[in-house]
Design a protein around this motif. Sequence first.
Motif, mmCIF file in Angstrom:
data_model
loop_
_atom_site.group_PDB
_atom_site.id
_atom_site.type_symbol
_atom_site.label_atom_id
_atom_site.label_comp_id
_atom_site.label_asym_id
_atom_site.label_seq_id
_atom_site.Cartn_x
_atom_site.Cartn_y
_atom_site.Cartn_z
ATOM 1 N N ALA A 42 0.856 -1.197 0.000
ATOM 2 C CA ALA A 42 0.000 0.000 0.000
ATOM 3 C C ALA A 42 0.890 1.244 0.000
ATOM 4 O O ALA A 42 1.379 1.665 1.035
ATOM 5 C CB ALA A 42 -0.912 0.002 1.213
ATOM 6 N N GLU A 43 1.096 1.825 -1.189
ATOM 7 C CA GLU A 43 1.926 3.030 -1.302
ATOM 8 C C GLU A 43 1.105 4.308 -1.195
ATOM 9 O O GLU A 43 1.604 5.313 -0.705
ATOM 10 C CB GLU A 43 2.696 3.015 -2.625
ATOM 11 C CG GLU A 43 3.774 1.958 -2.681
ATOM 12 C CD GLU A 43 4.574 2.012 -3.956
ATOM 13 O OE1 GLU A 43 4.718 3.105 -4.556
ATOM 14 O OE2 GLU A 43 5.072 0.947 -4.361
ATOM 15 N N VAL A 44 -0.122 4.293 -1.690
ATOM 16 C CA VAL A 44 -1.019 5.456 -1.617
ATOM 17 C C VAL A 44 -2.442 4.982 -1.367
ATOM 18 O O VAL A 44 -2.787 3.832 -1.619
ATOM 19 C CB VAL A 44 -0.991 6.318 -2.912
ATOM 20 C CG1 VAL A 44 0.375 6.895 -3.162
ATOM 21 C CG2 VAL A 44 -1.464 5.518 -4.101
ATOM 22 N N ASP A 45 -3.261 5.859 -0.903
ATOM 23 C CA ASP A 45 -4.685 5.653 -0.694
ATOM 24 C C ASP A 45 -4.954 4.383 0.092
ATOM 25 O O ASP A 45 -4.316 4.147 1.096
ATOM 26 C CB ASP A 45 -5.443 5.714 -2.020
ATOM 27 C CG ASP A 45 -6.902 6.103 -1.798
ATOM 28 O OD1 ASP A 45 -7.131 7.166 -1.192
ATOM 29 O OD2 ASP A 45 -7.788 5.343 -2.212
ATOM 30 N N ASN A 46 -5.897 3.540 -0.332
ATOM 31 C CA ASN A 46 -6.443 2.494 0.515
ATOM 32 C C ASN A 46 -6.566 1.168 -0.217
ATOM 33 O O ASN A 46 -7.125 1.112 -1.304
ATOM 34 C CB ASN A 46 -7.829 2.938 1.004
ATOM 35 C CG ASN A 46 -8.358 2.097 2.134
ATOM 36 O OD1 ASN A 46 -7.609 1.617 2.967
ATOM 37 N ND2 ASN A 46 -9.671 1.928 2.167
ATOM 38 N N ILE A 47 -6.064 0.105 0.404
ATOM 39 C CA ILE A 47 -6.380 -1.258 -0.005
ATOM 40 C C ILE A 47 -7.285 -1.803 1.087
ATOM 41 O O ILE A 47 -6.892 -1.878 2.250
ATOM 42 C CB ILE A 47 -5.124 -2.124 -0.167
ATOM 43 C CG1 ILE A 47 -4.217 -1.555 -1.259
ATOM 44 C CG2 ILE A 47 -5.521 -3.571 -0.485
ATOM 45 C CD1 ILE A 47 -2.889 -2.285 -1.417
ATOM 46 N N VAL A 74 2.841 -4.626 3.219
ATOM 47 C CA VAL A 74 3.780 -3.523 3.404
ATOM 48 C C VAL A 74 3.038 -2.195 3.377
ATOM 49 O O VAL A 74 2.304 -1.899 2.431
ATOM 50 C CB VAL A 74 4.868 -3.535 2.302
ATOM 51 C CG1 VAL A 74 5.846 -2.398 2.513
ATOM 52 C CG2 VAL A 74 5.580 -4.884 2.244
ATOM 53 N N LEU A 75 3.246 -1.397 4.430
ATOM 54 C CA LEU A 75 2.739 -0.023 4.477
ATOM 55 C C LEU A 75 3.856 0.889 3.978
ATOM 56 O O LEU A 75 4.890 1.007 4.624
ATOM 57 C CB LEU A 75 2.347 0.360 5.903
ATOM 58 C CG LEU A 75 1.095 -0.327 6.432
ATOM 59 C CD1 LEU A 75 1.024 -0.215 7.938
ATOM 60 C CD2 LEU A 75 -0.125 0.263 5.783
ATOM 61 N N SER A 112 3.628 -14.819 7.559
ATOM 62 C CA SER A 112 3.008 -13.533 7.252
ATOM 63 C C SER A 112 3.737 -12.416 7.986
ATOM 64 O O SER A 112 4.026 -12.538 9.178
ATOM 65 C CB SER A 112 1.541 -13.547 7.676
ATOM 66 O OG SER A 112 0.952 -12.273 7.520
ATOM 67 N N THR A 113 4.039 -11.330 7.277
ATOM 68 C CA THR A 113 4.677 -10.174 7.907
ATOM 69 C C THR A 113 3.903 -8.909 7.566
ATOM 70 O O THR A 113 3.429 -8.749 6.452
ATOM 71 C CB THR A 113 6.136 -9.984 7.446
ATOM 72 O OG1 THR A 113 6.153 -9.701 6.039
ATOM 73 C CG2 THR A 113 6.978 -11.218 7.715
ATOM 74 N N VAL A 114 3.772 -8.038 8.548
ATOM 75 C CA VAL A 114 3.236 -6.694 8.326
ATOM 76 C C VAL A 114 4.354 -5.735 8.701
ATOM 77 O O VAL A 114 4.817 -5.723 9.839
ATOM 78 C CB VAL A 114 1.976 -6.421 9.177
ATOM 79 C CG1 VAL A 114 1.478 -4.991 8.946
ATOM 80 C CG2 VAL A 114 0.875 -7.427 8.850
ATOM 81 N N THR A 115 4.829 -4.946 7.719
ATOM 82 C CA THR A 115 5.937 -4.026 7.925
ATOM 83 C C THR A 115 5.620 -2.697 7.264
ATOM 84 O O THR A 115 4.606 -2.546 6.607
ATOM 85 C CB THR A 115 7.251 -4.587 7.324
ATOM 86 O OG1 THR A 115 7.063 -4.764 5.903
ATOM 87 C CG2 THR A 115 7.645 -5.910 7.956
ATOM 88 N N GLY A 116 6.537 -1.751 7.387
ATOM 89 C CA GLY A 116 6.421 -0.474 6.703
ATOM 90 C C GLY A 116 6.573 0.699 7.640
ATOM 91 O O GLY A 116 6.167 0.630 8.803
#
Length: 181
Positions: free
Chosen positions: A64-69, A82-83, A101-105
């Motif tokens: 997610a580089e811009v706006d919303n997923i 990735v945020l 599973s990874t959540v990063t950013g």
Amino acid sequence: VGGVALSGTGTFTNNGTLNATGNTAGYNLQFNVAFINAGTVAKTAGASDLVFAGDFSNSGTVNAEVDNIRFSGSSTHAGDLVLDGGQLQFSAGTHEFNSGSTVTGAIGTFLASGATLNFNSGASYTPGAHTQISGGTVNFDTGSGVTTGTLSQSAGTLQGTDDITVSGKTLGEKDLISIDG
């Protein structure tokens, strides 16, 4: 409100790169079918949402580089989220973050706004970005603890056995938050 929706009983499989760049607010790209991501799904430009309303299975990368997923159906993750300036929103359904599973950013928002999110053993939640809970339930049971840049909670439930480390501000209702676990 307009946009493009893919509906039916089939399954959409992505083994390459799906790059959503729609630029008109309110005109979303929406998948109402099962979606299997073994490649890369990215939102890199534009003011419209990328919406997954059917079951979503991720062994690849969601960026997610811009706006919303937005995930408004259920999902299972064994890949990366990735945020990178945008927002990952979970508005309905049940979402399983399993081993691998990874959540990063570093920048952006991870938003739980009405869904149930289960971070299970072997998953990793370490975004330096903002975590926001405005509804639903978030369960952190990774076995290794979680970290986030900032945390805010206005509604919903935050629970689980993991320690939570917040490097920035933690805000809840009237700037007070209580975390048991």
